[in-house]
Scaffold this motif. Structure first.
Motif, PDB file in Angstrom:
ATOM      1  N   ASP A 105       0.967  -1.162   0.045  1.00 30.29           N
ATOM      2  CA  ASP A 105      -0.093   0.125   0.175  1.00 30.29           C
ATOM      3  C   ASP A 105       1.114   1.167   0.069  1.00 30.29           C
ATOM      4  O   ASP A 105       1.644   1.358  -1.108  1.00 30.29           O
ATOM      5  CB  ASP A 105      -1.346  -0.297   0.781  1.00 30.29           C
ATOM      6  CG  ASP A 105      -1.866   1.052   0.839  1.00 30.29           C
ATOM      7  OD1 ASP A 105      -2.301   1.036  -0.283  1.00 30.29           O
ATOM      8  OD2 ASP A 105      -2.773   1.462   1.801  1.00 30.29           O
ATOM      9  N   ASP A 106       0.921   2.120   0.772  1.00 31.76           N
ATOM     10  CA  ASP A 106       1.399   3.136   0.285  1.00 31.76           C
ATOM     11  C   ASP A 106       2.576   3.339   1.884  1.00 31.76           C
ATOM     12  O   ASP A 106       3.724   3.528   1.536  1.00 31.76           O
ATOM     13  CB  ASP A 106       0.603   4.345   1.399  1.00 31.76           C
ATOM     14  CG  ASP A 106       0.003   4.076   3.045  1.00 31.76           C
ATOM     15  OD1 ASP A 106      -0.444   3.354   3.128  1.00 31.76           O
ATOM     16  OD2 ASP A 106      -0.887   5.374   3.155  1.00 31.76           O
ATOM     17  N   ASP A 147      -9.189   8.623   0.212  1.00 32.40           N
ATOM     18  CA  ASP A 147      -7.579   7.464  -0.309  1.00 32.40           C
ATOM     19  C   ASP A 147      -7.942   6.519  -0.735  1.00 32.40           C
ATOM     20  O   ASP A 147      -7.787   5.497  -1.482  1.00 32.40           O
ATOM     21  CB  ASP A 147      -7.233   7.845   0.685  1.00 32.40           C
ATOM     22  CG  ASP A 147      -5.585   6.886   0.728  1.00 32.40           C
ATOM     23  OD1 ASP A 147      -4.899   7.532  -0.377  1.00 32.40           O
ATOM     24  OD2 ASP A 147      -5.639   5.971   1.404  1.00 32.40           O
ATOM     25  N   ARG A 203      -1.635   1.815  -5.854  1.00 32.20           N
ATOM     26  CA  ARG A 203      -0.845   3.020  -5.272  1.00 32.20           C
ATOM     27  C   ARG A 203       0.122   3.504  -6.262  1.00 32.20           C
ATOM     28  O   ARG A 203      -0.049   5.412  -6.633  1.00 32.20           O
ATOM     29  CB  ARG A 203       0.060   2.210  -4.169  1.00 32.20           C
ATOM     30  CG  ARG A 203       0.688   3.905  -3.061  1.00 32.20           C
ATOM     31  CD  ARG A 203      -0.307   4.686  -3.105  1.00 32.20           C
ATOM     32  NE  ARG A 203      -1.046   3.978  -1.647  1.00 32.20           N
ATOM     33  CZ  ARG A 203      -1.640   4.634  -1.116  1.00 32.20           C
ATOM     34  NH1 ARG A 203      -2.564   6.012  -0.973  1.00 32.20           N
ATOM     35  NH2 ARG A 203      -2.952   4.141   0.018  1.00 32.20           N
TER      36      ARG A 203
END
Length: 546
Positions: A268-269, A409, A338
């Protein structure tokens, strides 16, 4: 953001290339590529390869970070390890020389029936990590594996191959994990997961967090000075990210889970930086500077995950989305939400939807990945079509009055992207859709509605959202917004805010999802509880209490 007192020390060649070349091309200069070995292929003689180290000269156990396997195919598995006698040093305790590592894979854990063995090279340019793609294995079979360097033998791992591609395999069980911030708790959930009887584990992102870890390990509460000061700053450079993986993988419970089950991973981030979007950093600073950081993060991710050669990064790019099959029972379309996304609308966070977020041109997956996903559904012959990915897919209102804010997000911030995916699933005739999600540090169980505005609309599938391993601290079974979210989202069937993981069993008649929790992570020893158990039936999607 990067602390103001610490200027990232990227290689000068990379900085110079970033200033003179366009986006994504700055690592094509020979000097820049050699500086950090950001090449597509393994080092070759005469370029970036190093002299050889005699493994007999390794005087301390190099297998401190354990073993792992991943991405099982019918005739192949990927095996991983890293040589690091002193993992909290930048060089791992080894000189910049390549090391020959032996490996073997057997039918039994005492290695009396070895079926394949060979050697691989641990290159210093890849931080002495080893990725071995073992082929010519029997489909649908359990194997045991280990590595050897000099007189040292690694822990034994257990893995398995997928069943034959077009077989009607009767069942499959897997675990779901995400969000394991080291300094916010102990990996007790991994200890329990290592003891589960599952075929594989999907890691749905935030394997690593970029934030500083103090010498006490944050809420782990070690004696002051236990961890070296080199962890007490945000990760920015390749060395930073490599060292942070060493810290995380030093945890025995995480190592046990990797040794017990093959993992299928996606990020993910936080493996790079919080809430980044494609080439836009959280602070929206200079693009070239962020791409340098992203290149370092992606490189360290590939080095430390059980990933195959096609996922080897090329500078700041890494093609992580990929497709796996479990006979004709399940097709897994692993997404990356992402790397290719449009920047979050309205400055990110929880905002009201509007023209910016609802722009049809906005994408969470990027056009190529979106086409790949939908085209794959049209060709699918699987009973279950499963999508492991990162951020909440179903609509999630945070207020019982309208209009309600949504997370910019998540897929709520990209409604046109979600609509195209749902329309694509329906056009492809996908009847048993399951989305797997991490990110939000809570357990959710959603029905995926064709029209979230109409509770009576067709249920196209289900979404299983796993809580975090540690991120967010201990949590609570009923967070303060429990009543609000359950009321505002009638398609939300389960919500629990404790830490843990989820397990899913796919069968030919139904799927069963179980949400597992531990009561605390800031201290060790919490027991495991099944907080919720649901089924969804083939041809009649929707979560029902089991």
């Amino acid at each position: 953001m990067t602390p103001a007192h610490r200027q990232p020390s990227h290689a000068p060649e990379l900085r110079a290339a970033a200033r003179t070349l366009g986006r994504r091309r700055f690592l094509t200069l020979t000097g820049a590529a050699a500086a950090l070995a950001f090449s597509v292929n393994l080092p070759a003689a005469g370029t970036a390869s190093a002299a050889e180290l005699d493994p007999a000269r390794i005087t301390a156990d190099p297998f401190t970070l354990g073993v792992a396997s991943g991405d099982p195919l019918p005739d192949s598995v990927l095996l991983w390890t890293r040589l690091a006698p002193t993992p909290y040093q930048a060089d791992g305790g080894l000189p910049a020389r390549r090391v020959t590592v032996g490996w073997e894979i057997a039918l039994d854990d005492r290695f009396r029936r070895v079926v394949r063995r060979g050697t691989a090279t641990a290159h210093p340019e890849f931080q002495h990590t080893v990725h071995v793609e073992v082929g010519d294995l029997t489909p649908g079979h359990v194997y045991h594996y280990r590595f050897r360097a000099g007189r040292w033998i690694s822990p034994t791992g257990r893995t398995r191959t997928a069943p034959p591609r077009h077989s009607r395999f009767p069942d499959l069980s897997f675990g779901l994990v995400s969000c394991q911030r080291y300094d916010q708790g102990h990996y007790t959930a991994y200890k329990h997961l290592a003891e589960e009887d599952v075929d594989l584990v999907f890691h749905l992102g935030d394997y690593l967090y970029e934030y500083a870890v103090d010498s006490a390990g944050g809420s782990r509460g070690y004696a002051a000075g236990t961890l070296p000061a080199l962890f007490d700053h945000e990760t920015v450079t390749l060395e930073d990210y490599r060292l942070r993986y060493a810290l995380y993988k030093s945890d025995p419970d995480l190592r046990a889970a990797h040794a017990a089950h093959p993992f299928v991973v996606t990020w993910d981030d936080h493996e790079t930086e919080n809430n980044y979007a494609d080439d836009v950093s959280e602070s929206e600073g200079p693009t070239d500077e962020f791409l340098l950081r992203r290149a370092a993060a992606y490189r360290a991710y590939w080095e430390n995950m059980p990933l195959r050669r096609p996922q080897l990064p090329d500078g700041p790019d890494l093609k992580l989305y990929r497709r796996l099959h479990w006979g004709r029972l399940a097709q897994f379309d692993v997404l990356d939400t992402r790397q290719y996304r449009s920047n979050q609308a309205y400055g990110d966070g929880w905002q009201y939807s509007g023209p910016e977020s609802e722009d049809p041109a906005r994408t969470l997956t990027g056009d190529a990945q979106e086409r790949w996903l939908i085209d794959g559904w049209h060709r699918s012959d699987a009973l279950w079509n499963v999508v492991p990915q990162q951020v909440t897919f179903a609509r999630r209102y945070n207020s019982t009055t309208l209009p309600s804010k949504v997370s910019m997000d998540s897929w709520d911030g990209y409604p046109a992207s979600r609509e195209r995916v749902l329309a694509g699933a329906q056009a492809a005739g996908i009847e048993n859709l399951m989305v797997l999600t991490g990110d939000v540090h809570v357990h959710y169980g959603f029905d995926i509605k064709r029209d979230f505005d109409d509770p009576r609309s067709k249920t196209l599938g289900t979404e299983i959202v796993t809580s975090s391993i540690t991120s967010g601290g201990d949590g609570s079974a009923k967070p303060s917004n429990w009543n609000t979210l359950m009321t505002a989202n009638p398609h939300l069937k389960f919500f629990n805010g404790l830490r843990g993981y989820a397990t899913v069993s796919l069968e030919r008649r139904l799927a069963r999802a179980e949400f597992k929790t531990v009561s605390h992570v800031t201290t060790q020893g919490a027991p495991l509880t099944t907080a919720g158990s649901f089924v969804t039936e083939v041809g009649e999607q929707g979560l029902k209490p089991a």
